[in-house]
Design a protein around this motif. Structure first.
Motif, PDB file in Angstrom:
ATOM      1  N   LEU A  59       0.827  -1.210   0.000  1.00 49.69           N
ATOM      2  CA  LEU A  59       0.000   0.000   0.000  1.00 49.69           C
ATOM      3  C   LEU A  59       0.863   1.263   0.000  1.00 49.69           C
ATOM      4  O   LEU A  59       1.825   1.380   0.759  1.00 49.69           O
ATOM      5  CB  LEU A  59      -0.926   0.009   1.212  1.00 49.69           C
ATOM      6  CG  LEU A  59      -2.137  -0.917   1.147  1.00 49.69           C
ATOM      7  CD1 LEU A  59      -2.818  -1.004   2.503  1.00 49.69           C
ATOM      8  CD2 LEU A  59      -3.130  -0.418   0.091  1.00 49.69           C
ATOM      9  N   GLN A  60       0.463   2.208  -0.841  1.00 49.07           N
ATOM     10  CA  GLN A  60       1.128   3.509  -0.897  1.00 49.07           C
ATOM     11  C   GLN A  60       0.438   4.525   0.012  1.00 49.07           C
ATOM     12  O   GLN A  60       0.980   5.584   0.302  1.00 49.07           O
ATOM     13  CB  GLN A  60       1.137   4.019  -2.339  1.00 49.07           C
ATOM     14  CG  GLN A  60       1.858   3.081  -3.305  1.00 49.07           C
ATOM     15  CD  GLN A  60       1.521   3.359  -4.742  1.00 49.07           C
ATOM     16  OE1 GLN A  60       0.873   4.358  -5.064  1.00 49.07           O
ATOM     17  NE2 GLN A  60       1.941   2.475  -5.646  1.00 49.07           N
ATOM     18  N   GLN A  61      -0.771   4.217   0.427  1.00 49.04           N
ATOM     19  CA  GLN A  61      -1.524   5.036   1.374  1.00 49.04           C
ATOM     20  C   GLN A  61      -2.543   4.151   2.053  1.00 49.04           C
ATOM     21  O   GLN A  61      -2.849   3.056   1.575  1.00 49.04           O
ATOM     22  CB  GLN A  61      -2.231   6.199   0.654  1.00 49.04           C
ATOM     23  CG  GLN A  61      -3.339   5.733  -0.289  1.00 49.04           C
ATOM     24  CD  GLN A  61      -4.040   6.871  -0.985  1.00 49.04           C
ATOM     25  OE1 GLN A  61      -3.466   7.576  -1.799  1.00 49.04           O
ATOM     26  NE2 GLN A  61      -5.312   7.065  -0.644  1.00 49.04           N
ATOM     27  N   ASP A  62      -3.072   4.582   3.181  1.00 51.00           N
ATOM     28  CA  ASP A  62      -4.125   3.822   3.850  1.00 51.00           C
ATOM     29  C   ASP A  62      -5.386   3.811   2.985  1.00 51.00           C
ATOM     30  O   ASP A  62      -5.688   4.796   2.293  1.00 51.00           O
ATOM     31  CB  ASP A  62      -4.463   4.447   5.199  1.00 51.00           C
ATOM     32  CG  ASP A  62      -3.323   4.334   6.203  1.00 51.00           C
ATOM     33  OD1 ASP A  62      -2.262   3.783   5.846  1.00 51.00           O
ATOM     34  OD2 ASP A  62      -3.505   4.803   7.347  1.00 51.00           O
ATOM     35  N   ILE A  63      -6.114   2.702   3.041  1.00 53.32           N
ATOM     36  CA  ILE A  63      -7.411   2.635   2.360  1.00 53.32           C
ATOM     37  C   ILE A  63      -8.437   2.051   3.312  1.00 53.32           C
ATOM     38  O   ILE A  63      -8.101   1.308   4.230  1.00 53.32           O
ATOM     39  CB  ILE A  63      -7.361   1.811   1.062  1.00 53.32           C
ATOM     40  CG1 ILE A  63      -6.944   0.352   1.348  1.00 53.32           C
ATOM     41  CG2 ILE A  63      -6.421   2.442   0.051  1.00 53.32           C
ATOM     42  CD1 ILE A  63      -7.047  -0.554   0.122  1.00 53.32           C
ATOM     43  N   ARG A  64      -9.719   2.395   3.092  1.00 56.33           N
ATOM     44  CA  ARG A  64     -10.818   1.869   3.898  1.00 56.33           C
ATOM     45  C   ARG A  64     -11.561   0.797   3.106  1.00 56.33           C
ATOM     46  O   ARG A  64     -11.879   0.993   1.932  1.00 56.33           O
ATOM     47  CB  ARG A  64     -11.796   2.975   4.291  1.00 56.33           C
ATOM     48  CG  ARG A  64     -11.292   3.951   5.328  1.00 56.33           C
ATOM     49  CD  ARG A  64     -12.400   4.891   5.774  1.00 56.33           C
ATOM     50  NE  ARG A  64     -13.064   5.530   4.643  1.00 56.33           N
ATOM     51  CZ  ARG A  64     -14.377   5.557   4.454  1.00 56.33           C
ATOM     52  NH1 ARG A  64     -15.189   4.959   5.314  1.00 56.33           N
ATOM     53  NH2 ARG A  64     -14.890   6.174   3.408  1.00 56.33           N
ATOM     54  N   VAL A  65     -11.843  -0.298   3.771  1.00 57.42           N
ATOM     55  CA  VAL A  65     -12.563  -1.405   3.132  1.00 57.42           C
ATOM     56  C   VAL A  65     -13.564  -1.975   4.125  1.00 57.42           C
ATOM     57  O   VAL A  65     -13.477  -1.729   5.331  1.00 57.42           O
ATOM     58  CB  VAL A  65     -11.591  -2.508   2.664  1.00 57.42           C
ATOM     59  CG1 VAL A  65     -10.536  -1.946   1.726  1.00 57.42           C
ATOM     60  CG2 VAL A  65     -10.924  -3.203   3.842  1.00 57.42           C
ATOM     61  N   ALA A  66     -14.494  -2.771   3.609  1.00 58.71           N
ATOM     62  CA  ALA A  66     -15.433  -3.487   4.478  1.00 58.71           C
ATOM     63  C   ALA A  66     -14.742  -4.685   5.104  1.00 58.71           C
ATOM     64  O   ALA A  66     -13.720  -5.172   4.610  1.00 58.71           O
ATOM     65  CB  ALA A  66     -16.649  -3.938   3.677  1.00 58.71           C
ATOM     66  N   GLN A  67     -15.319  -5.183   6.187  1.00 60.74           N
ATOM     67  CA  GLN A  67     -14.735  -6.317   6.905  1.00 60.74           C
ATOM     68  C   GLN A  67     -14.492  -7.513   5.994  1.00 60.74           C
ATOM     69  O   GLN A  67     -13.526  -8.246   6.158  1.00 60.74           O
ATOM     70  CB  GLN A  67     -15.668  -6.738   8.046  1.00 60.74           C
ATOM     71  CG  GLN A  67     -15.932  -5.679   9.101  1.00 60.74           C
ATOM     72  CD  GLN A  67     -14.940  -5.727  10.235  1.00 60.74           C
ATOM     73  OE1 GLN A  67     -14.275  -6.739  10.433  1.00 60.74           O
ATOM     74  NE2 GLN A  67     -14.827  -4.645  10.978  1.00 60.74           N
ATOM     75  N   PHE A  68     -15.386  -7.733   5.031  1.00 57.99           N
ATOM     76  CA  PHE A  68     -15.321  -8.943   4.216  1.00 57.99           C
ATOM     77  C   PHE A  68     -14.448  -8.793   2.972  1.00 57.99           C
ATOM     78  O   PHE A  68     -14.184  -9.773   2.278  1.00 57.99           O
ATOM     79  CB  PHE A  68     -16.731  -9.373   3.787  1.00 57.99           C
ATOM     80  CG  PHE A  68     -17.485  -8.316   3.016  1.00 57.99           C
ATOM     81  CD1 PHE A  68     -17.265  -8.122   1.669  1.00 57.99           C
ATOM     82  CD2 PHE A  68     -18.422  -7.516   3.662  1.00 57.99           C
ATOM     83  CE1 PHE A  68     -17.958  -7.149   0.967  1.00 57.99           C
ATOM     84  CE2 PHE A  68     -19.122  -6.545   2.965  1.00 57.99           C
ATOM     85  CZ  PHE A  68     -18.889  -6.353   1.612  1.00 57.99           C
TER      86      PHE A  68
END
Length: 365
Positions: free
Chosen positions: A241-250
């Protein structure tokens, strides 16, 4: 409009702004959906999930009960009219106990469309894209006041300890494969990174294997920011990863490399984001918002697009195009079946929690 209210054990009910018509206590919601996620008990006896009763001029009584074998029984009484059904999903591969003894999280959806005299009870295991449902006839409208009471933690309602959240919508909420990437996630294209929200059918993206592939469809959905939809922040620089990302639990990362081949004997594995929480690579990141918008791309085959430097799973829809009723109930209802691909069984194993944690810690070391 969409979601109109939500309740979760960590706080009181929250409501979205209602239209003038919906804001009246005696207003009727002629179509809508009640959604809840819960951990089903592995008990060999029936166990209550949700009990709700309101008297008055428009009496309503709702009972949801789990039964052995990952089944659910519904009894809904509205103004003297009773609807009853049992949904047994064990024949579709569901199990009350999964992943080495963890109790499964399931999503239950009760939808109604009173003008069409139609209703539906559905059961899904979040993340696997499967939905089992049974159709109901002649469901009645719900009063907005009763939905507010249902979402309030008052004497009219009992919820089992395993219930993670409960939400109400004024739409027939979709079933089946769900997206799990935050809409602002940067996706690699031949011209550089573009926000996921900007990508449409016909655009090109670059996979983790360096292929340039067309976007067949992009899907987006607003969902409760709890349970399986609860956001996880995947942290840079782990997993490329080049930056943080937000994802769902699944949402699942595709991870490859010599460590993976050595540990698992496979060229790549899939790791659900929820299994990484608790390691230095990921953390829960609920920002206080009741709802969150996710998107995902549908690509040929099972290619993994690059999201801010990490390979993430594209939306796997199986043979949805061959099943007209399930296609009509999904987020892809408006898509022509000939525009949809067919995705076969997964090419890579999905890691369980312990193995995912070990792999993450090795990447951090």
């Amino acid at each position: 409009m969409g979601w109109i209210g939500i309740w979760h054990p960590g706080g009181g009910p929250q409501y979205a702004p209602l239209s003038r018509e919906q804001g009246r206590k005696d207003a009727l919601l002629t179509r809508g959906t009640i959604v809840l996620e819960t951990r089903l008990s592995a008990s060999l006896r029936p166990e209550p999930i949700l009990l709700f009763e309101q008297s008055g001029s428009w009496p309503v009584r709702l009972t949801l009960q789990s039964v052995p074998g990952c089944g659910v029984t519904l009894v809904l009484e509205q103004s003297g009219r009773v609807s009853h059904c049992t949904l047994n999903a064990s024949s579709a591969g569901y199990s009350a106990v999964h992943n080495g003894g963890d109790v499964d999280l399931v999503r239950l959806s009760l939808s109604w469309d009173a003008p069409r005299r139609w209703g539906r009870l559905a059961l899904e295991r979040p993340g696997d894209g499967k939905a089992e449902y049974v159709l109901l006839a002649d469901l009645q409208p719900w009063r907005c006041a009763d939905l507010e009471a249902l979402l309030a933690a008052g004497p009219a309602r009992y919820t089992a300890p395993g219930v993670v959240y409960m939400a109400a919508s004024d739409r027939i909420e979709p079933l089946g494969p769900m997206p799990g990437l935050a809409a602002e996630t940067p996706i690699l294209t031949p011209g550089g990174y573009q926000p996921l929200s900007a990508l449409r059918r016909g655009d090109l993206v670059v996979s983790d294997e360096g292929e340039t592939l067309p976007v067949l469809h992009s899907v987006f959905r607003s969902a409760p920011a709890f349970g399986s939809f609860g956001p996880v922040r995947l942290r840079a620089p782990y997993f490329g990863l080049q930056q943080d990302i937000r994802v769902a639990q699944f949402l699942r990362l595709k991870i490859s490399g010599s460590e993976v081949e050595y540990m698992f004997g496979k060229e790549a594995v899939l790791v659900p984001a929820r299994h990484l929480v608790g390691t230095r690579t990921a953390r829960n990141c609920h920002g206080g918002n009741a709802f969150v918008t996710y998107g995902q791309l549908i690509l040929p085959g099972q290619a993994a697009p690059m999201a801010a430097g990490a390979a993430v799973e594209s939306l796997h829809i199986g043979r949805l195009r061959r099943d007209a009723p399930r296609l009509a109930a999904s987020l892809l209802a408006a898509a022509h079946r000939d525009s949809l691909p067919e995705h076969g069984p997964g090419r890579y194993p999905v890691l369980r929690a312990f193995d995912a944690t070990v792999l993450a810690e090795r990447r951090v070391a």
